[in-house]
Design an enzyme around this catalytic site. Structure first.
Site, PDB file in Angstrom:
ATOM      1  N   ASP A  39       1.042  -1.368   0.094  1.00 54.52           N
ATOM      2  CA  ASP A  39       0.061  -0.013  -0.109  1.00 54.52           C
ATOM      3  C   ASP A  39       0.970   1.202   0.231  1.00 54.52           C
ATOM      4  OD1 ASP A  39      -2.130   1.598   0.023  1.00 54.52           O
ATOM      5  OD2 ASP A  39      -2.879   0.747   1.867  1.00 54.52           O
ATOM      6  N   ASP A  40       0.630   2.191  -0.926  1.00 54.13           N
ATOM      7  CA  ASP A  40       1.088   3.511  -1.220  1.00 54.13           C
ATOM      8  C   ASP A  40       2.841   3.483  -1.041  1.00 54.13           C
ATOM      9  OD1 ASP A  40      -1.186   4.420  -0.692  1.00 54.13           O
ATOM     10  OD2 ASP A  40      -1.032   5.917   1.066  1.00 54.13           O
ATOM     11  N   CYS A  79      -6.320   4.366  -3.109  1.00 53.28           N
ATOM     12  CA  CYS A  79      -6.711   3.081  -2.824  1.00 53.28           C
ATOM     13  C   CYS A  79      -7.641   2.470  -3.614  1.00 53.28           C
ATOM     14  CB  CYS A  79      -6.498   2.761  -1.461  1.00 53.28           C
ATOM     15  SG  CYS A  79      -5.167   3.466  -0.459  1.00 53.28           S
ATOM     16  N   HIS A 135      -9.715  -2.082  -0.911  1.00 56.11           N
ATOM     17  CA  HIS A 135      -9.597  -0.935   0.059  1.00 56.11           C
ATOM     18  C   HIS A 135     -10.235  -1.310   1.218  1.00 56.11           C
ATOM     19  CE1 HIS A 135      -9.483   2.906   1.469  1.00 56.11           C
ATOM     20  NE2 HIS A 135     -10.799   3.062   1.356  1.00 56.11           N
ATOM     21  N   ASP A 318      -0.203  -0.135  -5.165  1.00 54.18           N
ATOM     22  CA  ASP A 318      -1.590   0.400  -5.544  1.00 54.18           C
ATOM     23  C   ASP A 318      -1.700   1.911  -5.902  1.00 54.18           C
ATOM     24  OD1 ASP A 318      -1.487   1.360  -2.926  1.00 54.18           O
ATOM     25  OD2 ASP A 318      -3.692   1.251  -2.561  1.00 54.18           O
TER      26      ASP A 318
HETATM   27 CA   LIG Z   1      -2.920   3.069  -1.529  1.00 50.51          CA
END
Ligand SMILES: [Ca+2]
Ligand SMILES: [Ca+2]
Length: 499
Positions: A39-40, A79, A135, A318
């Site tokens: 994530d990120d 996301c 998400h 993502d």
């Molecule tokens: Ca994300």
């Protein structure tokens, strides 16, 4: 078996439609899939070269075993829309899902849509998921019934300090907007717990049935909480900071500020005034290093389970993240820091040791995995199979990567250039070959006019307004009045706190 012969046999296997093995005509086991989301995660990964101090030995080893895409981009820098697009095989502009809501199954037209894991399930796979795959808790218990066969924990960040570690931030002092070190154990972190569950599945799942195992890492998404051990791997000096240009925003349209909506992420100005920039960068680097260590645990378990040779490992992020570049932190922009993501394929059918600079999209995962696993083809996917690039990284791709952020805002990334179009008609153009940090907007340079026109042609022809059910506040930017009003024309999240 030598590697060339192995590849040849795999190719023959795919050419046969996957029904029989070319070597001995006995049924061939379909490859397993280990599907790893981070994530990120921006390009602060050793093999991607996004930060000189980034060290990710396990991801780097995977990249060396397979093909690393250095020019891969999400379809939305956020996301929910990014993950939804990947799993559906549809662009956000085709579904209207461009915000943190809705969960796509609440839309009648997508209720019965076959997602990537569902297509694997329908093709004889048993599907497993843990952590942040979709998400948040999107879909809740309903998703648990429909999207995967077996669900593990979704533990989020895990251990948290009793109070926020950083001073109160502007824009609401959001609880997630935090980072740093506090006394806790790696074993109490969500990503550790989820990895342990996934390892348990690798140890116990029946070998006769091919596995599709999805493991979604929460970090380095905020709050970037890390234990001292990982944090101390990064020096307490300015070498942890990214390179920035102080007046970088002087040549970006005013609309580019509106695009970065009323986020809780503080601006660079706040980080510097509160002596948090270095702390954030160390925490982010350390978070990625911790996630890399969890991926290492997973790979060891995959090897121990006897599945290593017959498992396709795909790693993707993502969306990216700014850590001060362009004067902001966070995502939600159409620049490289937000749109560029890690993408690695390794395993049967994938050439090893390759670096691919052709544009790639997360949208491509669905058709690529269909090809690699010999699953039935689908004619309703908007991505392109990356199989040509997985065989030969030099293979040309027929189109650029597109990233969209709410209706009317798009980035077009070709092999060398980035073109951005905002909903008010303003534009940017960058030459990444001479300007890798996207510091000089060349949209007004007449010598670029032809190139700009070529890139403009790729703007999405279908560009739906946001789907209903959005959770966040919706504001509309009215360019004529230069103010935000509520209506349904151009959706944009505007902040009045532009520094
Ligand atoms: Ca994300
Ligand atoms: Ca600039």
């Amino acid at each position: 078996m030598n590697r060339d012969l192995e590849i040849l046999l795999v190719c023959l296997f795919f050419a046969s439609g996957g029904a029989v093995c070319a070597a001995d005509a006995a049924p061939s086991p379909k490859p397993n899939v280990l599907f790893i989301a981070i994530d990120d995660q921006n390009d602060w990964i050793g093999a991607m070269g996004g930060h000189p101090l980034a060290k990710t030995p396990n991801l780097d080893a995977l990249a060396e075993r397979g093909t690393l895409f250095l020019n891969a981009h999400c379809q939305s820098p956020l996301c929910n829309p990014s993950r939804t697009s990947l799993m559906l095989g549809l662009r956000p502009t085709s579904t209207g899902i461009c915000g943190l809501a809705p969960w796509f199954r609440t839309l009648p037209e997508l209720k019965g849509r076959v997602t990537l894991p569902q297509h694997f399930k329908a093709s004889g796979y048993k599907t497993y998921a843990t952590g942040k795959v979709y998400h948040g808790n999107a879909g809740g218990p309903v998703a648990r019934q429909t999207e995967f066969d077996v669900w593990g924990p979704n533990s989020g960040v895990g251990a948290k300090p009793p109070h926020k570690l950083i001073p109160p931030t502007p824009m609401g002092n959001h609880p997630l907007m935090d980072w740093g070190v506090f006394p806790h154990r790696d074993e109490d972190k969500g990503d550790y717990i989820n990895t342990s569950w996934a390892i348990g599945q690798l140890e116990t799942a029946p070998k006769e049935v091919p596995m599709f195992l999805a493991v979604g890492y929460y970090l380095p998404h905020v709050p970037c909480y890390v234990t001292q051990t990982w944090y101390d791997l990064y020096p307490d000096d300015d070498s942890v900071l990214p390179k920035i240009l102080r007046n970088d925003r002087d040549d970006t349209p005013r609309f580019s500020w509106y695009l970065h909506w009323e986020l809780p992420e503080p601006r660079l100005k706040w980080l510097e005034e509160n002596h948090q920039w270095r702390n954030l960068c160390r925490s982010y680097l350390a978070s990625t290093r911790f996630v890399d260590a969890q991926i290492g645990r997973l790979i060891e378990a995959l090897k121990a389970s006897g599945r290593w040779e017959n498992t396709i490992v795909v790693v993707w992020g993502d969306n990216g993240w700014h850590l001060g570049e362009k004067a902001i932190t966070g995502k939600n922009t159409l620049w490289n820091e937000s749109t560029r993501v890690p993408l690695i394929f390794a395993g049967p059918g994938v050439k090893g040791g390759q670096r691919c600079v052709q544009p790639a999209e997360l949208l491509d995962l669905y058709p690529t995995l269909i090809d690699l696993c010999g699953l039935p083809q689908r004619n309703d996917l908007e991505g392109l199979s990356l199989q040509p690039q997985l065989k030969d990284a030099q293979a040309k791709r027929e189109r650029p990567a597109i990233c969209s952020h709410n209706q009317g805002n798009h980035a077009v990334r070709s092999e060398r250039y980035r073109y951005i179009h905002y909903a008010d008609g303003s534009e940017e153009f960058y030459d990444l070959a001479s300007d890798p940090h996207e510091w000089t907007n060349r949209i007004a340079d007449v010598r670029c006019a032809g190139l700009v026109a070529e890139h403009r042609k790729w703007l999405p022809k279908v560009d739906l307004p946001p789907a209903r059910g959005r959770a966040e506040r919706i504001l509309v930017y009215d360019a004529a009045k230069d103010e935000a009003v509520r209506e349904d024309r151009i959706i944009i999240h505007r902040t009045d706190a532009i520094p």
